[in-house]
Motif scaffolding. Structure first.
Motif, PDB file in Angstrom:
ATOM      1  N   VAL A  66     -18.417 -29.333  12.017  1.00 50.06           N
ATOM      2  CA  VAL A  66     -17.443 -30.031  12.858  1.00 50.06           C
ATOM      3  C   VAL A  66     -17.543 -31.548  12.695  1.00 50.06           C
ATOM      4  CG1 VAL A  66     -16.869 -30.526  15.261  1.00 50.06           C
ATOM      5  CG2 VAL A  66     -17.198 -28.167  14.527  1.00 50.06           C
ATOM      6  N   THR A  67     -18.743 -32.082  12.576  1.00 46.82           N
ATOM      7  CA  THR A  67     -18.891 -33.538  12.442  1.00 46.82           C
ATOM      8  C   THR A  67     -18.379 -34.046  11.095  1.00 46.82           C
ATOM      9  OG1 THR A  67     -21.194 -33.193  11.729  1.00 46.82           O
ATOM     10  CG2 THR A  67     -20.823 -33.733  14.051  1.00 46.82           C
ATOM     11  N   LYS A  68     -18.387 -33.192  10.084  1.00 45.79           N
ATOM     12  CA  LYS A  68     -17.882 -33.596   8.762  1.00 45.79           C
ATOM     13  C   LYS A  68     -16.376 -33.408   8.631  1.00 45.79           C
ATOM     14  CE  LYS A  68     -22.167 -32.491   6.288  1.00 45.79           C
ATOM     15  NZ  LYS A  68     -22.789 -31.595   5.282  1.00 45.79           N
ATOM     16  N   ASN A  75     -11.736 -38.433   2.545  1.00 45.02           N
ATOM     17  CA  ASN A  75     -12.768 -38.635   1.522  1.00 45.02           C
ATOM     18  C   ASN A  75     -12.433 -37.932   0.211  1.00 45.02           C
ATOM     19  OD1 ASN A  75     -14.324 -40.203   3.219  1.00 45.02           O
ATOM     20  ND2 ASN A  75     -15.737 -38.565   3.770  1.00 45.02           N
ATOM     21  N   ASN A  76     -11.328 -37.215   0.186  1.00 46.42           N
ATOM     22  CA  ASN A  76     -10.904 -36.516  -1.034  1.00 46.42           C
ATOM     23  C   ASN A  76      -9.431 -36.819  -1.307  1.00 46.42           C
ATOM     24  OD1 ASN A  76     -13.266 -34.513  -1.811  1.00 46.42           O
ATOM     25  ND2 ASN A  76     -13.070 -34.420   0.427  1.00 46.42           N
ATOM     26  N   VAL A  77      -9.145 -38.096  -1.416  1.00 42.31           N
ATOM     27  CA  VAL A  77      -7.761 -38.549  -1.593  1.00 42.31           C
ATOM     28  C   VAL A  77      -7.151 -37.998  -2.876  1.00 42.31           C
ATOM     29  CG1 VAL A  77      -6.278 -40.570  -1.817  1.00 42.31           C
ATOM     30  CG2 VAL A  77      -8.244 -40.636  -0.284  1.00 42.31           C
ATOM     31  N   ASN A  78      -7.962 -37.882  -3.931  1.00 38.78           N
ATOM     32  CA  ASN A  78      -7.429 -37.394  -5.204  1.00 38.78           C
ATOM     33  C   ASN A  78      -6.870 -35.979  -5.084  1.00 38.78           C
ATOM     34  OD1 ASN A  78      -8.082 -39.752  -6.525  1.00 38.78           O
ATOM     35  ND2 ASN A  78     -10.074 -39.015  -7.219  1.00 38.78           N
ATOM     36  N   PHE A  79      -7.473 -35.187  -4.224  1.00 42.11           N
ATOM     37  CA  PHE A  79      -6.980 -33.823  -4.031  1.00 42.11           C
ATOM     38  C   PHE A  79      -5.621 -33.811  -3.328  1.00 42.11           C
ATOM     39  CE2 PHE A  79     -11.598 -32.118  -3.888  1.00 42.11           C
ATOM     40  CZ  PHE A  79     -11.651 -32.172  -5.275  1.00 42.11           C
ATOM     41  N   VAL A  80      -5.344 -34.885  -2.606  1.00 40.51           N
ATOM     42  CA  VAL A  80      -4.093 -34.952  -1.841  1.00 40.51           C
ATOM     43  C   VAL A  80      -2.955 -35.485  -2.703  1.00 40.51           C
ATOM     44  CG1 VAL A  80      -2.947 -35.946   0.175  1.00 40.51           C
ATOM     45  CG2 VAL A  80      -5.368 -35.313   0.296  1.00 40.51           C
ATOM     46  N   LEU A  90     -11.305 -26.984   1.829  1.00 38.80           N
ATOM     47  CA  LEU A  90     -12.362 -27.966   2.077  1.00 38.80           C
ATOM     48  C   LEU A  90     -13.208 -27.628   3.309  1.00 38.80           C
ATOM     49  CD1 LEU A  90     -10.471 -31.279   1.189  1.00 38.80           C
ATOM     50  CD2 LEU A  90     -12.170 -30.050  -0.185  1.00 38.80           C
ATOM     51  N   PRO A  91     -12.602 -27.313   4.459  1.00 41.19           N
ATOM     52  CA  PRO A  91     -13.434 -26.909   5.597  1.00 41.19           C
ATOM     53  C   PRO A  91     -14.221 -25.631   5.338  1.00 41.19           C
ATOM     54  CG  PRO A  91     -11.248 -27.567   6.351  1.00 41.19           C
ATOM     55  CD  PRO A  91     -11.183 -27.460   4.861  1.00 41.19           C
ATOM     56  N   VAL A  92     -13.668 -24.734   4.518  1.00 39.80           N
ATOM     57  CA  VAL A  92     -14.372 -23.493   4.200  1.00 39.80           C
ATOM     58  C   VAL A  92     -15.634 -23.795   3.397  1.00 39.80           C
ATOM     59  CG1 VAL A  92     -14.213 -21.255   3.044  1.00 39.80           C
ATOM     60  CG2 VAL A  92     -12.219 -22.189   4.235  1.00 39.80           C
ATOM     61  N   VAL A  93     -15.529 -24.732   2.446  1.00 40.56           N
ATOM     62  CA  VAL A  93     -16.681 -25.127   1.629  1.00 40.56           C
ATOM     63  C   VAL A  93     -17.759 -25.754   2.507  1.00 40.56           C
ATOM     64  CG1 VAL A  93     -17.472 -26.646  -0.215  1.00 40.56           C
ATOM     65  CG2 VAL A  93     -15.307 -25.411  -0.459  1.00 40.56           C
ATOM     66  N   VAL A 150      -6.937 -37.436   9.584  1.00 38.92           N
ATOM     67  CA  VAL A 150      -6.030 -38.199   8.720  1.00 38.92           C
ATOM     68  C   VAL A 150      -5.195 -39.173   9.544  1.00 38.92           C
ATOM     69  CG1 VAL A 150      -4.096 -38.020   7.108  1.00 38.92           C
ATOM     70  CG2 VAL A 150      -5.931 -36.308   7.066  1.00 38.92           C
ATOM     71  N   TYR A 151      -4.768 -38.737  10.700  1.00 41.99           N
ATOM     72  CA  TYR A 151      -3.857 -39.531  11.522  1.00 41.99           C
ATOM     73  C   TYR A 151      -4.588 -40.382  12.568  1.00 41.99           C
ATOM     74  CZ  TYR A 151      -0.543 -36.210   9.525  1.00 41.99           C
ATOM     75  OH  TYR A 151       0.209 -35.449   8.648  1.00 41.99           O
ATOM     76  N   LEU A 152      -5.745 -39.928  13.012  1.00 45.80           N
ATOM     77  CA  LEU A 152      -6.525 -40.644  14.025  1.00 45.80           C
ATOM     78  C   LEU A 152      -7.918 -40.908  13.473  1.00 45.80           C
ATOM     79  CD1 LEU A 152      -5.534 -38.447  17.112  1.00 45.80           C
ATOM     80  CD2 LEU A 152      -4.551 -40.672  16.482  1.00 45.80           C
ATOM     81  N   ARG A 153      -8.123 -42.060  12.872  1.00 48.09           N
ATOM     82  CA  ARG A 153      -9.378 -42.331  12.176  1.00 48.09           C
ATOM     83  C   ARG A 153     -10.572 -42.431  13.128  1.00 48.09           C
ATOM     84  NH1 ARG A 153      -8.104 -43.721   6.819  1.00 48.09           N
ATOM     85  NH2 ARG A 153      -6.118 -42.662   6.429  1.00 48.09           N
ATOM     86  N   ASP A 154     -10.334 -42.737  14.389  1.00 48.09           N
ATOM     87  CA  ASP A 154     -11.437 -42.859  15.343  1.00 48.09           C
ATOM     88  C   ASP A 154     -11.985 -41.508  15.792  1.00 48.09           C
ATOM     89  OD1 ASP A 154     -11.293 -45.586  15.276  1.00 48.09           O
ATOM     90  OD2 ASP A 154     -10.033 -45.764  17.055  1.00 48.09           O
TER      91      ASP A 154
END
Length: 243
Positions: A66-68, A75-80, A90-93, A150-154
């Motif tokens: 959850v913290t990650k 942190n994986n902009v290239n994938f987007v 990504l969450p599954v990994v 992505v939308y709320l960086r805080d």
């Protein structure tokens, strides 16, 4: 695994870290604070360590993912932006890595139990069925937070503080029965409570799970996973524009 790359002990840190943390927590809460558990457990430092360790394993399984989660997409902009990639993986990994760490910690737990008490009770075979709903719940929360991040960086800072609070609001360092009865319902709202309490009873007391309670945990977990996945798929179209 990536987090151990280049380190001297490598993957052995997955064994060393939980043992070191267990020693520290056991000393602080059992020796310094003289904390005790319920009458159903033999009052010894060894049993206290086993009780504490199982709670920490289950909490870490949840909190590590959850913290990650809020930073997984950013942190994986290239994938987007550059390639077609199933971002929902990504969450599954991340959860898979948490499961690996939990598994190694459980091996350490069983090793300690065998040294102190001999063969574990037959009910211990049901531990995977107790932990399984937590995995689905964690995955659902991770999908939700990965999107919100992505939308709320805080949100990452908020989740970090929230997990610290959740650790002390979970029956890790104390049993639910230690609280005044009028406050116990607050702890029972915590989705980790059922898993921690039933996991301990299963492993240490040989008590089979309360199936009705466990069934409610499965229902909640599947609903959380469904909602988190649906939210992620609904909002992922805007990831590239925001990032």
């Amino acid at each position: 695994m990536g987090r151990y790359k280049g380190s001297l002990l490598g993957v052995l840190w997955s064994f060393v870290t939980p043992v070191l943390m267990l020693v520290i927590y056991t000393f602080v809460f059992r020796t310094a604070f003289n904390a005790k558990w319920g009458d159903q457990y033999a009052d010894s430092v060894g049993n206290f360590a086993l009780i504490l360790f199982m709670g920490l394993i289950i909490f870490s399984l949840f909190s590590e993912s959850v913290t990650k989660a809020p930073s997984l997409i950013i942190n994986n902009v290239n994938f987007v932006k550059k390639i077609v990639f199933p971002l929902e993986v990504l969450p599954v990994v991340t959860l898979g890595a948490s499961i690996f760490h939990a598994f190694t910690s459980i091996l350490v737990w069983f090793f300690g139990y065998v040294l102190m008490h001999g063969a574990p009770p037959l009910a211990a075979l049901l531990l995977p069925f107790i932990i399984l709903p937590l995995l689905f719940f964690t995955l659902g929360v991770s999908w939700l937070l990965a999107s919100l991040g992505v939308y709320l960086r805080d949100i990452s800072q908020v989740i970090g503080i929230g997990c610290q609070a959740l650790m002390f609001m979970s029956p890790i360092f104390y049993p639910v029965s230690a609280l005044p009865e009028k406050y116990q319902w607050i702890i029972m709202l915590n989705p980790l409570t059922i898993v921690i309490e039933q996991g301990r009873n299963c492993l240490l007391l040989g008590v089979f799970p309360e199936w009705r309670t466990l069934l409610s945990a499965y229902v909640l977990a599947f609903l959380a996973a469904w909602f988190g996945y649906a939210w992620f798929q609904k909002t992922r179209k805007g990831f590239a524009d925001v990032i």
